[in-house]
Design an enzyme around this catalytic site. Structure first.
Site, short mmCIF file in Angstrom:
data_model
loop_
_atom_site.label_atom_id
_atom_site.label_comp_id
_atom_site.label_asym_id
_atom_site.label_seq_id
_atom_site.Cartn_x
_atom_site.Cartn_y
_atom_site.Cartn_z
N ARG A 170 52.19 -3.16 -124.12
CA ARG A 170 53.28 -3.69 -123.30
C ARG A 170 54.63 -3.40 -123.91
O ARG A 170 55.66 -3.58 -123.25
CB ARG A 170 53.11 -5.21 -123.14
CG ARG A 170 51.83 -5.60 -122.45
CD ARG A 170 51.60 -7.09 -122.60
NE ARG A 170 52.64 -7.84 -121.94
CZ ARG A 170 52.59 -8.25 -120.69
NH1 ARG A 170 51.55 -7.95 -119.96
NH2 ARG A 170 53.57 -8.94 -120.17
N ASN A 227 57.46 -16.25 -122.55
CA ASN A 227 57.57 -14.96 -121.89
C ASN A 227 58.44 -15.18 -120.66
O ASN A 227 58.18 -16.12 -119.91
CB ASN A 227 56.15 -14.52 -121.48
CG ASN A 227 56.11 -13.16 -120.85
OD1 ASN A 227 57.12 -12.48 -120.76
ND2 ASN A 227 54.93 -12.75 -120.42
N GLY A 228 59.49 -14.38 -120.46
CA GLY A 228 60.30 -14.54 -119.26
C GLY A 228 61.70 -15.03 -119.56
O GLY A 228 62.21 -14.83 -120.65
N GLU A 231 65.01 10.14 -104.48
CA GLU A 231 64.07 9.52 -105.41
C GLU A 231 62.63 9.65 -104.90
O GLU A 231 61.71 9.93 -105.67
CB GLU A 231 64.46 8.04 -105.62
CG GLU A 231 63.54 7.24 -106.49
CD GLU A 231 63.32 7.78 -107.90
OE1 GLU A 231 64.05 8.70 -108.34
OE2 GLU A 231 62.39 7.30 -108.56
N LYS A 279 59.65 11.61 -106.90
CA LYS A 279 58.34 11.01 -107.22
C LYS A 279 57.23 11.91 -106.71
O LYS A 279 56.25 12.14 -107.40
CB LYS A 279 58.18 9.62 -106.57
CG LYS A 279 58.96 8.47 -107.16
CD LYS A 279 58.51 8.00 -108.51
CE LYS A 279 59.26 8.70 -109.61
NZ LYS A 279 60.47 8.09 -110.09
C1 F6R Z 1 61.31 10.32 -113.12
C2 F6R Z 1 61.80 9.96 -114.44
C3 F6R Z 1 62.91 10.76 -115.03
C4 F6R Z 1 63.89 9.88 -115.81
C5 F6R Z 1 64.91 10.74 -116.55
C6 F6R Z 1 65.96 9.92 -117.25
O1 F6R Z 1 60.26 9.49 -112.69
O2 F6R Z 1 61.31 9.06 -115.07
O3 F6R Z 1 63.57 11.49 -114.04
O4 F6R Z 1 64.53 9.03 -114.91
O5 F6R Z 1 64.24 11.55 -117.47
O6 F6R Z 1 65.40 9.08 -118.19
P1 F6R Z 1 66.22 7.86 -118.77
O7 F6R Z 1 66.47 6.92 -117.66
O8 F6R Z 1 65.34 7.27 -119.84
O9 F6R Z 1 67.50 8.40 -119.32
#
Ligand code: F6R
Length: 619
Positions: free
Chosen positions: A27, A110-111, A492, A496
């Protein structure tokens, strides 16, 4: 997203507790601690960093096989915790367990306790002395105040004084055979063994010792002894519930019974968004981001905001741009960090530059933030990881509270970033006086309802999304179209899809269709249209007609009760109605699920897609 383990029984429990914490390591955490009660005294050890540091601090030395070599002390009751910092820095003092004034009560939590400032002020006035910056410590002092020999009753009374999103467990030096725990939203499970019992935030913590699990529900208090557990509701009425037999193997248990971390993390979004906004909306008409240490005068006088980020974080920034411009009327410029850093940007003293990075370690985003800071801009990091590089390179930090995200595809970190951008937009508007009080109150109420709307959506859309995935997973291309606030959601959604299903996917501003991309369309192209309520819905409907006229299948994401969107599409997946600027945080959910189900139907590893790592630190 911390980890809780508690034990009460006949066996020495120190090593059982540490072993439990090890099972919760997946986690993520930044510090850990353990409290043991023996001979009417509680001893605590806490350490920043990983469990090896806790083991060293506790004098537990691993032997060559990694097993514990030093004899454990005989304590047979204790509490342990791994912390993912939310309130208060990552320090030994802020690590749990926390004690009351006389070290008689110890708790792990937690929380988030939302009303921690009020309670801290009230308790301080009554003479309580605090030794950490955490919201959690309040709970130990509340139990101290409410204790008159009955720990269950003291926990129940304290529970009724708290507001928030949490689960906690407590022990008292006078009660060597009793742990008491309470749950409000965050998970809490009791593991029942023979002459012993465990309390944990997740089943893996005790799965090696027992498979009999008693699930504690919201608003319940459980008293645990070596003989078993008894549950009451918050009013003290007994609750009857049988324990379940857990059939999971260890791997499934780590994923909370889910097939993948990504799916588990998608379902964690109501919680992580709730944690991100909780105490930052303390009143019906006020956003509190005083944690930012940016003076209101700067916010009131700044010239513009520049947002730099990569990937999913960039898309969260795009949603944020709409919100900030709409509510605060400040110009917002968006840039991909890897472009911004090399284009000799014009940026300076009156600018606020926001670097969005869930990991806080993405090289391009860090470089863009540093460049802006060198040129005199005020730099704010929006990140999920305390102590990450971004937090050290910024003038101010706003944390998302998503907990560790193990799946490579960002899901819960995206929605928490969007939630944080909404908070920022409202906060800036509040300081610049660009939003009437009534409107601010309306939006705050809507924002507070978002975690429930996320849950509602997750509960309602899955079958429709699966049907689309079944029909389209062997396709060669997905197109996503949106306008206005729907566009970042399309970007986005397409990211994905390509990232985990490897199916080429593109997202376009629907108004750009006629300038070229329309040539892509034929009967075999599924076109996902984000057509939620917005000032451009009318235009979006015309674009959908154009798409259908080319024979392509239109799958719409629609605000509930939009008959015209249903008419203009082959399938309309409905999401609950909210203010149109807030729709994206809900509209993304069916698109996350679509990418997920398509990839699973193709038999792909969604947690670890090819060629990708969680943090991109290489330049
Ligand atoms: C897509 C993903 C990446 C991150 C990118 C930036 O699912 O996870 O596009 O968003 O590599 O990463 P961070 O936010 O850690 O700078």
């Amino acid at each position: 997203m911390c980890g809780i383990v508690g034990y009460v029984g006949k066996r020495p429990c120190r090593d059982l507790l540490v072993a439990g914490l090890e099972k919760l390591e997946y986690r993520g955490y930044d510090s850990a601690g353990i409290s043991l009660l023996e001979d009417g005294r509680i001893d605590t050890v806490r350490a920043v960093g990983n469990l090896a540091n806790l083991r060293a601090a506790a004098g537990i030395e691993p032997d060559g096989d990694g097993a514990v070599a030093v004899a454990a002390p005989p304590a047979t009751i204790g509490l342990a915790h791994t912390r993912w910092a939310t309130h208060g820095r990552v320090t030994e003092e802020n690590a749990h367990p926390h004690g009351d004034c006389s070290d008689a009560v110890h708790i792990v939590l937690n929380g988030i306790v939302e009303n921690h400032s009020e309670l801290r002020a009230e308790l301080s006035e009554q003479g309580h002395v605090f030794s950490s910056e955490t919201d959690a410590e309040i709970v130990a002092h509340l139990i101290e105040r409410n204790y008159d020999g009955d720990l269950t009753e003291a926990v129940r009374r304290s529970f009724n004084e708290l507001r928030g999103h949490y689960a906690f467990a407590a022990m008292h030096a006078e009660q060597p055979e009793t742990l008491v725990a309470a749950r409000q939203e965050c998970p809490l499970i009791v593991g029942l063994g023979s002459d012993e019992a465990f309390i944990a935030s997740a089943i893996p913590a005790f799965l090696a010792e027992t498979r009999r699990a008693l699930i504690i529900e919201n608003g319940e208090i459980v008293t645990v002894t070596p003989e078993g557990a008894s549950i009451t509701d918050a009013a003290g009425n007994p609750v009857e519930r049988d324990a379940d037999q857990v059939e999971w193997d260890e791997d499934t248990a780590e994923k909370g019974g889910y097939a993948t971390f990504m799916r588990k993390e998608i379902d964690e979004q109501p919680d992580s968004v709730a944690e991100t906004i909780a105490d930052r909306l303390p009143d019906r008409d006020r956003v509190d981001l005083s944690e930012l240490e940016i003076v209101p005068e700067f916010i009131a006088g700044m010239r513009r905001i520049v947002i730099v980020a990569c990937g999913t974080s960039y898309h969260a920034g795009l949603v944020g741009r709409y919100a900030i411009e709409q509510w605060a009327r400040v110009p917002v410029e968006m840039d991909i960090a890897s472009e911004y850093r090399y284009r000799d940007p014009v940026v300076g003293e009156d600018d606020l530059v926001i670097g969005i990075t869930q990991s806080g370690e993405t090289a391009d985003t860090l470089a863009a933030m540093r460049l802006a800071r060198e040129r005199g801009a005020k730099v704010l990091a929006l990140t999920n990881v305390m102590g990450s590089q971004a937090t050290r390179d910024a003038d101010a930090v706003l944390y998302t509270r998503a907990g560790l995200e193990i799946g490579v595809a960002a899901t819960k970190t995206f929605t928490t970033q969007v939630a944080a951008m909404y908070l920022l937009g409202l906060w800036v508007a509040q300081h610049r006086g660009t939003i009437p009080d009534e409107r601010l109150a309306e939006l705050i109420a809507e924002l507070k309802a978002i975690p429930h709307k996320i849950q509602e959506t997750l509960d309602s859309v899955e079958d429709q999304v699966k049907a689309v995935a079944r029909a389209e997973h062997e396709g060669r291309f997905f197109l996503y179209l949106g306008r206005n606030i729907g566009l970042p959601i399309c970007l986005e959604g397409a990211l994905k899809m390509k990232e985990i299903s490897y199916i080429p996917s593109d997202a376009y501003a629907a108004g750009e269709m006629k300038h070229g991309p329309i040539a892509l369309l034929d009967e075999s192209t599924p076109v996902v249209c984000v057509a939620t309520e917005s000032p451009t819905l009318e235009k979006m409907l015309s674009n959908m007609e154009e798409v259908r006229a080319r024979g392509a299948d239109v799958i719409a994401i629609a605000t509930e009760g939009s008959p015209r969107v249903a008419e203009a599409s082959d399938l309309a997946i409905e999401i609950p109605r909210t203010d149109w600027v807030l729709q994206p945080i809900v509209a993304i959910l069916p698109l996350q699920l679509l990418a997920y189900h398509v990839a699973r139907m193709l038999g792909l590893n969604v947690d670890q897609p090819r060629n990708l790592a969680k943090t991109v630190t290489v330049e």
